[in-house]
Design a protein around this motif. Structure first.
Motif, PDB file in Angstrom:
ATOM      1  N   PHE A  99       0.840  -1.205   0.000  1.00 36.97           N
ATOM      2  CA  PHE A  99       0.000   0.000   0.000  1.00 36.97           C
ATOM      3  C   PHE A  99       0.875   1.255   0.000  1.00 36.97           C
ATOM      4  CE2 PHE A  99      -1.931   3.395   2.643  1.00 36.97           C
ATOM      5  CZ  PHE A  99      -2.782   3.886   1.665  1.00 36.97           C
ATOM      6  N   ARG A 100       1.931   1.244   0.801  1.00 39.57           N
ATOM      7  CA  ARG A 100       2.864   2.369   0.868  1.00 39.57           C
ATOM      8  C   ARG A 100       3.462   2.715  -0.490  1.00 39.57           C
ATOM      9  NH1 ARG A 100       5.215   4.865   5.045  1.00 39.57           N
ATOM     10  NH2 ARG A 100       4.426   3.971   6.959  1.00 39.57           N
ATOM     11  N   ASP A 101       3.878   1.674  -1.233  1.00 39.61           N
ATOM     12  CA  ASP A 101       4.499   1.907  -2.547  1.00 39.61           C
ATOM     13  C   ASP A 101       3.511   2.592  -3.481  1.00 39.61           C
ATOM     14  OD1 ASP A 101       6.836   0.792  -1.719  1.00 39.61           O
ATOM     15  OD2 ASP A 101       6.498  -1.165  -2.666  1.00 39.61           O
ATOM     16  N   TRP A 102       2.286   2.070  -3.485  1.00 39.06           N
ATOM     17  CA  TRP A 102       1.257   2.674  -4.340  1.00 39.06           C
ATOM     18  C   TRP A 102       0.979   4.103  -3.884  1.00 39.06           C
ATOM     19  CZ3 TRP A 102      -3.448   4.738  -2.875  1.00 39.06           C
ATOM     20  CH2 TRP A 102      -4.229   5.192  -3.938  1.00 39.06           C
ATOM     21  N   ARG A 103       0.858   4.283  -2.578  1.00 40.44           N
ATOM     22  CA  ARG A 103       0.550   5.608  -2.036  1.00 40.44           C
ATOM     23  C   ARG A 103       1.624   6.622  -2.399  1.00 40.44           C
ATOM     24  NH1 ARG A 103       1.114   7.724   4.119  1.00 40.44           N
ATOM     25  NH2 ARG A 103       3.224   7.081   3.582  1.00 40.44           N
ATOM     26  N   ALA A 104       2.902   6.193  -2.375  1.00 38.68           N
ATOM     27  CA  ALA A 104       3.994   7.114  -2.688  1.00 38.68           C
ATOM     28  C   ALA A 104       3.854   7.638  -4.123  1.00 38.68           C
ATOM     29  CB  ALA A 104       5.337   6.425  -2.492  1.00 38.68           C
ATOM     30  N   GLU A 105       3.510   6.733  -5.049  1.00 39.32           N
ATOM     31  CA  GLU A 105       3.334   7.194  -6.435  1.00 39.32           C
ATOM     32  C   GLU A 105       2.150   8.139  -6.535  1.00 39.32           C
ATOM     33  OE1 GLU A 105       3.921   4.431  -9.649  1.00 39.32           O
ATOM     34  OE2 GLU A 105       4.638   2.919  -8.214  1.00 39.32           O
ATOM     35  N   GLU A 106       1.104   7.824  -5.782  1.00 46.23           N
ATOM     36  CA  GLU A 106      -0.098   8.665  -5.798  1.00 46.23           C
ATOM     37  C   GLU A 106       0.191  10.046  -5.183  1.00 46.23           C
ATOM     38  OE1 GLU A 106      -2.820   8.263  -7.356  1.00 46.23           O
ATOM     39  OE2 GLU A 106      -4.098   9.796  -6.427  1.00 46.23           O
ATOM     40  N   SER A 119       8.536  14.644  -7.301  1.00 46.76           N
ATOM     41  CA  SER A 119       8.646  14.391  -5.852  1.00 46.76           C
ATOM     42  C   SER A 119       8.747  12.905  -5.543  1.00 46.76           C
ATOM     43  CB  SER A 119       7.474  15.021  -5.089  1.00 46.76           C
ATOM     44  OG  SER A 119       6.261  14.387  -5.409  1.00 46.76           O
ATOM     45  N   PHE A 120       8.029  12.062  -6.290  1.00 50.61           N
ATOM     46  CA  PHE A 120       8.115  10.622  -6.025  1.00 50.61           C
ATOM     47  C   PHE A 120       9.545  10.126  -6.243  1.00 50.61           C
ATOM     48  CE2 PHE A 120       8.162   6.329  -7.957  1.00 50.61           C
ATOM     49  CZ  PHE A 120       7.931   5.613  -6.790  1.00 50.61           C
ATOM     50  N   GLU A 121      10.132  10.534  -7.368  1.00 49.61           N
ATOM     51  CA  GLU A 121      11.494  10.072  -7.685  1.00 49.61           C
ATOM     52  C   GLU A 121      12.487  10.515  -6.597  1.00 49.61           C
ATOM     53  OE1 GLU A 121       9.377  11.496  -9.770  1.00 49.61           O
ATOM     54  OE2 GLU A 121       8.994   9.809 -11.138  1.00 49.61           O
ATOM     55  N   LEU A 126      15.696   9.573  -1.553  1.00 50.06           N
ATOM     56  CA  LEU A 126      15.984   9.891  -0.149  1.00 50.06           C
ATOM     57  C   LEU A 126      15.744   8.692   0.764  1.00 50.06           C
ATOM     58  CD1 LEU A 126      14.452  13.492   0.088  1.00 50.06           C
ATOM     59  CD2 LEU A 126      16.870  12.886   0.230  1.00 50.06           C
ATOM     60  N   SER A 127      14.893   7.765   0.311  1.00 51.90           N
ATOM     61  CA  SER A 127      14.609   6.594   1.147  1.00 51.90           C
ATOM     62  C   SER A 127      15.642   5.481   0.942  1.00 51.90           C
ATOM     63  CB  SER A 127      13.206   6.062   0.854  1.00 51.90           C
ATOM     64  OG  SER A 127      13.204   5.384  -0.385  1.00 51.90           O
ATOM     65  N   THR A 135       7.544  11.420   5.355  1.00 54.05           N
ATOM     66  CA  THR A 135       8.705  12.196   5.800  1.00 54.05           C
ATOM     67  C   THR A 135       9.708  12.411   4.670  1.00 54.05           C
ATOM     68  OG1 THR A 135       8.378  11.120   7.923  1.00 54.05           O
ATOM     69  CG2 THR A 135      10.419  12.330   7.647  1.00 54.05           C
ATOM     70  N   HIS A 136       9.872  11.400   3.792  1.00 60.51           N
ATOM     71  CA  HIS A 136      10.808  11.564   2.672  1.00 60.51           C
ATOM     72  C   HIS A 136      10.308  12.627   1.699  1.00 60.51           C
ATOM     73  CE1 HIS A 136      11.754   7.360   4.085  1.00 60.51           C
ATOM     74  NE2 HIS A 136      12.917   7.977   4.196  1.00 60.51           N
ATOM     75  N   PHE A 137       8.995  12.659   1.470  1.00 62.92           N
ATOM     76  CA  PHE A 137       8.432  13.731   0.635  1.00 62.92           C
ATOM     77  C   PHE A 137       8.674  15.079   1.303  1.00 62.92           C
ATOM     78  CE2 PHE A 137       6.223  10.162  -1.196  1.00 62.92           C
ATOM     79  CZ  PHE A 137       6.069  10.509  -2.528  1.00 62.92           C
TER      80      PHE A 137
END
Ligand code: AMP
Ligand code: MN
Ligand code: MN
Ligand code: MN
Length: 282
Positions: A99-106, A119-121, A126-127, A135-137
């Motif tokens: 879910f986290r991976d999908w959410r990060a792209e979203e 920002s995703f890239e 940063l992660s 927090t990374h965003f």
């Protein structure tokens, strides 16, 4: 007397900025005698932390902080003393990371609509190939000059009602407790005063948590005020829960939270470590 046990902290395996080894060394230098690592939704830092702690004679407690959705909001449940080989726990956390991976792209797509590209890239860089947190965003948005600090990024972009916030489904409360228990751990509600729930809603959360087999409340937290130590101490006693203590340390960038500086538990609380084979100063 300061507390020499700290049962809540993050490393680069989630959104902390010290590696697991650096975190253990810093804890020992700060006078901590028993230190837990409790990264968000991952066990990836535990082996390194255990080795580093053993090398310097620091007591180590393997842990995790599980993201839970309860009544539409996010609640964190810390698992203390978990066995990292538990397949039930590993499988549960793997689902949350999906879910986290999908959410990060979203989040990346939503921030792009606000005129913030890439920002995703950058958050992924940063992660360091570990899990991606809000927090990374936030660190990227500060670095790119959109906000002056991480706290203001959250306020402007990343909390409910803001453009970069993505609602979703973390674990069910009962599942999180079950995963932790099946890994031999003790489940503790993290920083209970931080959810800004009404007194009655917080009591419903605690009642459901107890029903599910939860054992503790994080009474002393780096994010609690002095008054909150006492109100949360009272809450733990009302429900006959044990009390835990953790800094929620994320790294030296947040100088107002340091390892090894926690106050004692309020009087009458039963420490979550009361039957552990250690001699804690608290
Ligand atoms: P996530 O699990 O990716 O949704 O990110 C949650 C993390 O973001 C928390 O563990 C905190 O480290 C951080 N966080 C949440 N809210 C704030 C805030 N208002 N200011 C600064 N950091 C925050
Ligand atoms: Mn965090
Ligand atoms: Mn938390
Ligand atoms: Mn935490």
């Amino acid at each position: 007397m300061s507390c020499t046990i700290d049962l809540h902290a993050h490393s680069t395996a989630s959104d902390g900025t010290l590696t697991p080894s650096e975190l253990m060394r810093r804890a020992a230098s700060a006078g901590v005698e028993v230190m837990a690592l409790t990264d968000h939704d991952t066990l990836a830092g535990l082996a390194e932390a255990a080795r580093a702690a053993a090398d310097i004679g620091l007591g180590f407690v393997p842990g995790v902080e599980v993201s839970v959705t309860w009544q539409g909001g996010t609640v964190h449940i810390v698992g203390i003393g978990v066995n990292a080989d538990s397949e039930v726990l590993q499988r549960g956390l793997a689902g949350l990371r999906e879910f986290r991976d999908w959410r990060a792209e979203e989040i990346g797509r939503r921030l792009a609509r606000e005129g913030i590209a890439g920002s995703f890239e950058r958050a992924r860089e940063l992660s360091n190939g570990q899990l991606i947190s809000r927090t990374h965003f936030a660190r990227f948005l500060v670095e790119a000059g959109h906000c002056r600090d991480v706290r203001s990024v959250f306020h402007k972009y990343l909390v409910p009602g803001r453009p970069g916030f993505v609602a979703g489904q973390w674990a069910e409360l009962g599942d999180a407790v079950r995963w932790i228990r099946s890994a031999g751990g003790q489940a503790v509600i993290a920083h209970p005063a931080r959810y800004k729930m009404t007194r009655s809603k917080l009591r419903r959360l605690v009642a459901e948590f107890v029903e599910a087999g939860g054992e503790g409340l994080e009474v002393v937290s780096g994010s609690h005020s002095r008054d909150e130590y006492f109100t949360m101490g009272q809450l733990s006693r009302d429900f006959e829960l044990c009390a835990s203590a953790g800094s929620d340390y994320h790294g030296p960038e947040h100088p107002w939270i340091e390892l090894g500086r926690l106050p004692e538990l309020p009087p009458g609380c039963t420490p979550i470590w009361h039957d552990w084979p250690i001699d804690a100063a608290n």
